[in-house]
Design a protein around this motif. Sequence first.
Motif, PDB file in Angstrom:
ATOM      1  N   LEU A 233     -36.047  23.454   4.452  1.00  0.00           N
ATOM      2  CA  LEU A 233     -36.261  23.384   3.418  1.00  0.00           C
ATOM      3  C   LEU A 233     -37.326  25.028   3.486  1.00  0.00           C
ATOM      4  O   LEU A 233     -37.966  24.869   5.022  1.00  0.00           O
ATOM      5  N   GLU A 234     -36.536  26.145   2.416  1.00  0.00           N
ATOM      6  CA  GLU A 234     -37.919  27.046   2.203  1.00  0.00           C
ATOM      7  C   GLU A 234     -37.139  27.399   1.249  1.00  0.00           C
ATOM      8  O   GLU A 234     -36.529  27.143   0.456  1.00  0.00           O
ATOM      9  N   ALA A 235     -38.821  27.886   0.811  1.00  0.00           N
ATOM     10  CA  ALA A 235     -38.723  28.604  -0.823  1.00  0.00           C
ATOM     11  C   ALA A 235     -38.417  27.338  -1.319  1.00  0.00           C
ATOM     12  O   ALA A 235     -38.500  26.099  -1.617  1.00  0.00           O
ATOM     13  N   GLY A 236     -37.308  27.400  -2.489  1.00  0.00           N
ATOM     14  CA  GLY A 236     -36.776  26.358  -3.474  1.00  0.00           C
ATOM     15  C   GLY A 236     -35.591  25.486  -3.230  1.00  0.00           C
ATOM     16  O   GLY A 236     -35.567  24.500  -4.093  1.00  0.00           O
ATOM     17  N   VAL A 237     -34.896  25.938  -2.035  1.00  0.00           N
ATOM     18  CA  VAL A 237     -34.199  25.266  -1.393  1.00  0.00           C
ATOM     19  C   VAL A 237     -33.999  24.068  -0.784  1.00  0.00           C
ATOM     20  O   VAL A 237     -34.966  24.635   0.786  1.00  0.00           O
ATOM     21  N   ARG A 238     -33.948  23.014  -0.459  1.00  0.00           N
ATOM     22  CA  ARG A 238     -34.029  22.046   0.469  1.00  0.00           C
ATOM     23  C   ARG A 238     -32.580  22.500   0.775  1.00  0.00           C
ATOM     24  O   ARG A 238     -30.778  21.543   0.225  1.00  0.00           O
ATOM     25  N   THR A 239     -32.634  22.385   2.443  1.00  0.00           N
ATOM     26  CA  THR A 239     -30.324  22.502   2.742  1.00  0.00           C
ATOM     27  C   THR A 239     -30.376  21.499   3.930  1.00  0.00           C
ATOM     28  O   THR A 239     -30.950  22.050   4.928  1.00  0.00           O
ATOM     29  N   GLU A 240     -29.400  20.936   3.489  1.00  0.00           N
ATOM     30  CA  GLU A 240     -28.613  19.745   4.503  1.00  0.00           C
ATOM     31  C   GLU A 240     -27.394  20.529   5.197  1.00  0.00           C
ATOM     32  O   GLU A 240     -26.408  20.589   4.508  1.00  0.00           O
ATOM     33  N   MET A 241     -27.134  20.225   6.345  1.00  0.00           N
ATOM     34  CA  MET A 241     -26.415  21.017   6.915  1.00  0.00           C
ATOM     35  C   MET A 241     -25.018  19.463   7.057  1.00  0.00           C
ATOM     36  O   MET A 241     -25.966  18.363   7.631  1.00  0.00           O
ATOM     37  N   LEU A 242     -24.320  19.583   5.933  1.00  0.00           N
ATOM     38  CA  LEU A 242     -22.855  18.006   6.546  1.00  0.00           C
ATOM     39  C   LEU A 242     -21.958  18.668   7.685  1.00  0.00           C
ATOM     40  O   LEU A 242     -22.074  17.272   8.415  1.00  0.00           O
ATOM     41  N   TYR A 247     -12.749  25.049  10.945  1.00  0.00           N
ATOM     42  CA  TYR A 247     -12.471  25.763   9.660  1.00  0.00           C
ATOM     43  C   TYR A 247     -13.774  26.195   8.736  1.00  0.00           C
ATOM     44  O   TYR A 247     -13.230  26.745   7.824  1.00  0.00           O
ATOM     45  N   PHE A 248     -13.994  24.849   8.422  1.00  0.00           N
ATOM     46  CA  PHE A 248     -15.582  25.035   7.675  1.00  0.00           C
ATOM     47  C   PHE A 248     -16.419  24.386   7.970  1.00  0.00           C
ATOM     48  O   PHE A 248     -16.565  24.115   9.046  1.00  0.00           O
ATOM     49  N   THR A 249     -17.688  25.386   6.888  1.00  0.00           N
ATOM     50  CA  THR A 249     -19.065  24.661   7.024  1.00  0.00           C
ATOM     51  C   THR A 249     -19.208  23.992   5.983  1.00  0.00           C
ATOM     52  O   THR A 249     -19.382  25.072   4.952  1.00  0.00           O
ATOM     53  N   VAL A 250     -20.214  23.229   5.290  1.00  0.00           N
ATOM     54  CA  VAL A 250     -20.247  22.898   4.333  1.00  0.00           C
ATOM     55  C   VAL A 250     -22.648  22.235   4.295  1.00  0.00           C
ATOM     56  O   VAL A 250     -22.090  21.518   4.907  1.00  0.00           O
ATOM     57  N   HIS A 251     -22.764  23.085   3.421  1.00  0.00           N
ATOM     58  CA  HIS A 251     -24.108  22.257   3.187  1.00  0.00           C
ATOM     59  C   HIS A 251     -24.420  21.444   2.087  1.00  0.00           C
ATOM     60  O   HIS A 251     -23.390  21.676   0.988  1.00  0.00           O
ATOM     61  N   HIS A 252     -25.729  20.781   1.891  1.00  0.00           N
ATOM     62  CA  HIS A 252     -25.778  20.858   0.354  1.00  0.00           C
ATOM     63  C   HIS A 252     -27.105  21.041   0.200  1.00  0.00           C
ATOM     64  O   HIS A 252     -28.006  21.005   0.776  1.00  0.00           O
ATOM     65  N   LEU A 253     -26.739  22.100  -1.148  1.00  0.00           N
ATOM     66  CA  LEU A 253     -28.428  22.140  -1.680  1.00  0.00           C
ATOM     67  C   LEU A 253     -28.936  21.110  -2.252  1.00  0.00           C
ATOM     68  O   LEU A 253     -28.542  21.038  -3.277  1.00  0.00           O
ATOM     69  N   SER A 254     -30.138  21.331  -2.295  1.00  0.00           N
ATOM     70  CA  SER A 254     -30.756  20.733  -3.517  1.00  0.00           C
ATOM     71  C   SER A 254     -31.802  21.769  -3.991  1.00  0.00           C
ATOM     72  O   SER A 254     -32.508  21.818  -3.194  1.00  0.00           O
ATOM     73  N   LEU A 255     -31.638  21.846  -5.349  1.00  0.00           N
ATOM     74  CA  LEU A 255     -32.942  23.543  -5.493  1.00  0.00           C
ATOM     75  C   LEU A 255     -33.480  22.581  -6.173  1.00  0.00           C
ATOM     76  O   LEU A 255     -33.552  22.295  -7.612  1.00  0.00           O
ATOM     77  N   ASP A 256     -34.472  22.914  -6.023  1.00  0.00           N
ATOM     78  CA  ASP A 256     -35.860  22.717  -7.363  1.00  0.00           C
ATOM     79  C   ASP A 256     -37.373  24.736  -7.353  1.00  0.00           C
ATOM     80  O   ASP A 256     -38.180  23.878  -6.367  1.00  0.00           O
ATOM     81  N   GLY A 257     -36.611  25.059  -8.151  1.00  0.00           N
ATOM     82  CA  GLY A 257     -37.439  26.374  -7.851  1.00  0.00           C
ATOM     83  C   GLY A 257     -36.497  27.460  -7.938  1.00  0.00           C
ATOM     84  O   GLY A 257     -35.485  27.761  -8.083  1.00  0.00           O
ATOM     85  N   LYS A 258     -36.715  28.324  -7.194  1.00  0.00           N
ATOM     86  CA  LYS A 258     -36.552  29.968  -6.593  1.00  0.00           C
ATOM     87  C   LYS A 258     -36.217  30.083  -5.191  1.00  0.00           C
ATOM     88  O   LYS A 258     -37.398  30.025  -4.941  1.00  0.00           O
TER      89      LYS A 258
END
Length: 318
Positions: A233-242, A247-258
Amino acid sequence: MYNQPIFLQPEFKERLWGGTKLKEIFNYEIPSETTGECWGISGHSNGSNQIKNGPLQGKTLAEAWSNHRELFANEEGDEFPLLVKILDSKKDLSVQVHPDDEYARKIENETYGKTECWYVIDCEEGAEIIFGHNANSKEELATMIENGQWEDLLHRIAVKPGDFYYVPSGTIHAIGEGIQILETQQSSDITYRVYDYDRTDKDGQKRELHLDRSLDVTNVPHVNPFLEREHQLEAGVRTEMLVEEAYFTVHHLSLDGKSNPITYENYQLFSVLDGEGNITTGEGIFPFTKGDHFIIPATVESYTIEGKASLITSHSNK
């Protein structure tokens, strides 16, 4: 310098198993009541997205990849490497398997095999996927397929919204009815059907199976990939590594703010699952909403993301 997001016009695919959830959930203008796939970010020859904004408006992602490689960090390769879809399975998809790169190039004359991953957006209660099998050898796999021992062979898993599955090439799998997923995959349209429930089309014909090639490419024995869904969790973003793999890196972002200012040398793919917000670059403020798909090109030196939204973001690891 190109200093703004690249928004893409979705491409839709009608499928035997498709429905209307893409319209109901995302308000897309779908072509029919059997619409199974939204190709949200694609440079594939079977459906490359048109660019909706900016200097390249009206061009396709495939054209941008060919002619403006600086937008993609000058990544090598003849084809855009990833494909992001949203799928609506009103009915069960066929039980299938995909080849790896080597097999795809040798047998299909295609650039990429197909490793993929799924984020479950929504599903009906009791919905299931098929993920893997119980055979211990190729011989046992062939025998069980020949004898139609599907209940003994196939591994079924109940799913719920927010679940995530990594599906490497060679994995027998199927999405069950009543599920909507976001799929991030290699840019490939190669599918080998193992079993299709003996369904027939409108002309009474069964769809083709690909048993020899399925047996060639299936991983035996099946091993469930290990995933550790770490988050920060940093500032307004919760970043989850999936997932982070070859071949790829995928994240889920939960945005609540800036967010804090983001600097990144590569390009990033975004799909908005819910909510709305803005991307701010040195060129201006660019709003996004549920159902949008866009790319932050490598030429954007810094940006912020703001709003209340759920997003899947990915990048190529080539």
